[in-house]
Design an enzyme around this catalytic site. Structure first.
Site, PDB file in Angstrom:
ATOM      1  N   LYS A 118       0.830  -1.217   0.000  1.00  0.00           N
ATOM      2  CA  LYS A 118       0.000   0.000   0.000  1.00  0.00           C
ATOM      3  C   LYS A 118       0.852   1.250   0.000  1.00  0.00           C
ATOM      4  O   LYS A 118       0.441   2.274  -0.551  1.00  0.00           O
ATOM      5  CB  LYS A 118      -0.966   0.017   1.194  1.00  0.00           C
ATOM      6  CG  LYS A 118      -2.102  -0.987   1.023  1.00  0.00           C
ATOM      7  CD  LYS A 118      -3.343  -0.628   1.801  1.00  0.00           C
ATOM      8  CE  LYS A 118      -4.475  -1.577   1.449  1.00  0.00           C
ATOM      9  NZ  LYS A 118      -5.636  -1.460   2.292  1.00  0.00           N
ATOM     10  N   LYS A 200      -5.072 -10.557  -6.393  1.00  0.00           N
ATOM     11  CA  LYS A 200      -6.281 -10.784  -5.597  1.00  0.00           C
ATOM     12  C   LYS A 200      -7.364  -9.770  -5.965  1.00  0.00           C
ATOM     13  O   LYS A 200      -7.057  -8.603  -6.241  1.00  0.00           O
ATOM     14  CB  LYS A 200      -5.886 -10.710  -4.115  1.00  0.00           C
ATOM     15  CG  LYS A 200      -6.803  -9.934  -3.214  1.00  0.00           C
ATOM     16  CD  LYS A 200      -6.268  -9.817  -1.812  1.00  0.00           C
ATOM     17  CE  LYS A 200      -6.475  -8.406  -1.291  1.00  0.00           C
ATOM     18  NZ  LYS A 200      -7.739  -8.153  -0.631  1.00  0.00           N
ATOM     19  N   LYS A 203     -11.023  -4.597  -3.019  1.00  0.00           N
ATOM     20  CA  LYS A 203     -12.036  -3.539  -2.908  1.00  0.00           C
ATOM     21  C   LYS A 203     -11.567  -2.264  -3.567  1.00  0.00           C
ATOM     22  O   LYS A 203     -12.338  -1.566  -4.219  1.00  0.00           O
ATOM     23  CB  LYS A 203     -12.222  -3.216  -1.424  1.00  0.00           C
ATOM     24  CG  LYS A 203     -13.208  -4.069  -0.715  1.00  0.00           C
ATOM     25  CD  LYS A 203     -13.947  -3.143   0.252  1.00  0.00           C
ATOM     26  CE  LYS A 203     -14.540  -3.883   1.404  1.00  0.00           C
ATOM     27  NZ  LYS A 203     -13.599  -3.951   2.528  1.00  0.00           N
TER      28      LYS A 203
HETATM   29  P1  ATP Z   1      -8.242  -4.043  -0.346  1.00  0.00           P
HETATM   30  O1  ATP Z   1      -7.677  -5.291  -0.932  1.00  0.00           O
HETATM   31  O2  ATP Z   1      -8.687  -3.101  -1.376  1.00  0.00           O
HETATM   32  O3  ATP Z   1      -7.354  -3.425   0.701  1.00  0.00           O
HETATM   33  P2  ATP Z   1     -10.090  -5.869   0.699  1.00  0.00           P
HETATM   34  O4  ATP Z   1     -10.846  -6.292  -0.505  1.00  0.00           O
HETATM   35  O5  ATP Z   1      -8.989  -6.741   1.214  1.00  0.00           O
HETATM   36  O6  ATP Z   1      -9.546  -4.424   0.450  1.00  0.00           O
HETATM   37  P3  ATP Z   1     -11.025  -5.672   3.425  1.00  0.00           P
HETATM   38  O7  ATP Z   1     -12.089  -4.886   4.069  1.00  0.00           O
HETATM   39  O8  ATP Z   1      -9.640  -5.232   3.713  1.00  0.00           O
HETATM   40  O9  ATP Z   1     -11.168  -5.621   1.848  1.00  0.00           O
HETATM   41  O10 ATP Z   1     -11.229  -7.210   3.736  1.00  0.00           O
HETATM   42  C1  ATP Z   1     -12.356  -7.784   4.355  1.00  0.00           C
HETATM   43  C2  ATP Z   1     -12.209  -9.291   4.416  1.00  0.00           C
HETATM   44  O11 ATP Z   1     -12.259  -9.853   3.096  1.00  0.00           O
HETATM   45  C3  ATP Z   1     -10.871  -9.774   5.007  1.00  0.00           C
HETATM   46  O12 ATP Z   1     -11.130 -10.895   5.836  1.00  0.00           O
HETATM   47  C4  ATP Z   1     -10.071 -10.188   3.806  1.00  0.00           C
HETATM   48  O13 ATP Z   1      -9.108 -11.178   4.110  1.00  0.00           O
HETATM   49  C5  ATP Z   1     -11.167 -10.743   2.892  1.00  0.00           C
HETATM   50  N1  ATP Z   1     -10.777 -10.671   1.482  1.00  0.00           N
HETATM   51  C6  ATP Z   1     -10.414  -9.546   0.821  1.00  0.00           C
HETATM   52  N2  ATP Z   1     -10.152  -9.815  -0.467  1.00  0.00           N
HETATM   53  C7  ATP Z   1     -10.356 -11.145  -0.631  1.00  0.00           C
HETATM   54  C8  ATP Z   1     -10.260 -12.028  -1.754  1.00  0.00           C
HETATM   55  N3  ATP Z   1      -9.907 -11.585  -2.941  1.00  0.00           N
HETATM   56  N4  ATP Z   1     -10.548 -13.331  -1.578  1.00  0.00           N
HETATM   57  C9  ATP Z   1     -10.917 -13.783  -0.351  1.00  0.00           C
HETATM   58  N5  ATP Z   1     -11.037 -13.008   0.742  1.00  0.00           N
HETATM   59  C10 ATP Z   1     -10.766 -11.699   0.621  1.00  0.00           C
END
Ligand code: ATP
Ligand code: LTN
Length: 343
Positions: A118, A200, A203
């Site tokens: 990040k 991955k 969000k």
């Molecule tokens: P960003 O990747 O943009 O920082 P994020 O998609 O990881 O955001 P978070 O709010 O940080 O969103 O994550 C919420 C939950 O979703 C966490 O438990 C995280 O591990 C899970 N998660 C996030 N992305 C994935 C994914 N691609 N596959 C499975 N689980 C995920």
């Protein structure tokens, strides 16, 4: 707390209110919170303070925080089984973070993959971005949570929370904090981007059309995004860890997670498929079926914001009832004078 509740394992997890919640978040985390909530004592937290570690538009953050609360309820979080609350409503989290900062070596934070990833995306790196996992540790250990259900990408942060809990216990008082365990699902622990199956689904990029399926997307949009998903030039519909075939593997993983089938059953389902086009449509169909009721319940919940606020106020009260006394005890152990304490 009833005696039935106290014998249950305590669960804590969090989700950021920024960006668009997608099927990776749902399948990797939220759905597991919902499925197991009756067996556990649960705290689910909308981590708005974590979102502030990178620049946010204030009005948008406010809007997304309420919206996420409604999405979580629409996904099946049941306020009678789980405490759902907003992190900034319980000041113990930020205070606990400060106290834990005092026992956390900076080198532990500089090594975090998420910080490294990040920080290269930011013009200015806030001190809070480095400190992000200490706030996460405070979230978890102030509740003496045993289990932290998260996607694969959060494993390192939960392991750091374990290290911080153990360090505090070692420095001050053995077994003051429960040392938490990450709980990572067997299926969909890392859903990959549909436009780039080597990264991955995130969000942060969910607004880029084609990257993610967002939980509130309409059926047409979901079909469109799956039809455009990156695959390869082959024809074989099988699970594979070959990076060249990551796109098809990701589609099969999503199908497997949504349908809860075994890998053999999934491959059998596609034995008669006419190429990748067919695969994409069928995966889209099961995803549409999964998200349709969530989107409909969300719309209803958003019609009554006062009810939503009431639920969140109750959640914050329940959360504070656990974390505020723990924080007071932590302060006492560390040598702070508690207000009104005459010793
Ligand atoms: P960003 O990747 O943009 O920082 P994020 O998609 O990881 O955001 P978070 O709010 O940080 O969103 O994550 C919420 C939950 O979703 C966490 O438990 C995280 O591990 C899970 N998660 C996030 N992305 C994935 C994914 N691609 N596959 C499975 N689980 C995920
Ligand atoms: N960093 C987490 C969100 C988060 C969290 C937590 C997860 C903040 N506090 C406590 C589990 C437990 C993420 O998903 N990016």
């Amino acid at each position: 707390m009833s005696s039935e509740q106290s014998s249950k394992k305590r669960v804590f997890s969090g989700i950021q209110p920024t960006g668009n919640i997608h099927i990776g978040n749902y399948l990797g985390a939220v759905r597991n919170w919902v499925i197991h909530q009756k067996e556990k004592e649960n705290f689910f937290c909308i981590v708005d303070l974590h979102s502030l570690t990178v620049k946010q538009d204030p009005d948008e953050l406010r809007r997304q925080t309420r919206s996420l609360a409604a999405i979580l309820l629409a996904s099946g979080i049941d306020p009678s089984a789980s405490t759902l609350f907003i992190q900034s409503h319980v000041a113990a989290h930020a205070e606990g973070c400060w106290l834990l900062n005092c026992v956390t070596p900076i080198g532990w934070l500089q090594r975090m993959t998420q910080f490294k990833d990040k920080s290269v995306q930011q013009e200015t790196i806030s001190a809070a971005l480095l400190d992000y996992p200490v706030l996460q540790a405070a979230d978890i250990i102030l509740y003496d949570a045993h289990e932290v259900p998260v996607g694969e990408d959060q494993k390192q942060h939960v392991e750091l929370s374990r290290d911080i809990a153990q360090r505090f216990n070692h420095l001050y008082e053995h077994e003051f904090f429960v040392v938490p365990e990450p709980v990572i699902p067997k299926s969909a622990a890392r859903v990959m981007g549909l436009d780039d199956p080597t990264a991955k689904m995130a969000k942060t990029y969910a607004h880029v059309r084609g990257h993610a399926v967002r939980l509130l997307d309409e059926p047409d949009e979901i079909m469109y995004v799956f039809k455009r998903a990156v695959t390869d030039s082959g024809r074989e519909i099988r699970f594979s860890d070959d990076p060249e075939r990551a796109g098809v593997n990701n589609l099969l993983e999503i199908y497997k997670a949504v349908t809860s089938k075994t890998p053999e059953e999934v491959e059998r389902d596609f034995a008669d498929a006419r190429g990748y086009g067919d695969l994409k449509v069928r995966v889209a169909e099961v995803v549409i079926e999964m998200v349709n009721p969530i989107r409909e319940r969300y719309k209803t919940l958003m019609e009554d914001p006062a009810k939503l606020d009431r639920l969140l106020a109750i959640g914050a009260e329940q959360a504070a009832a656990v974390s505020v006394p723990k924080l007071a005890e932590m302060k006492r152990i560390m040598g702070l004078v508690l207000p009104g304490e005459s010793r």
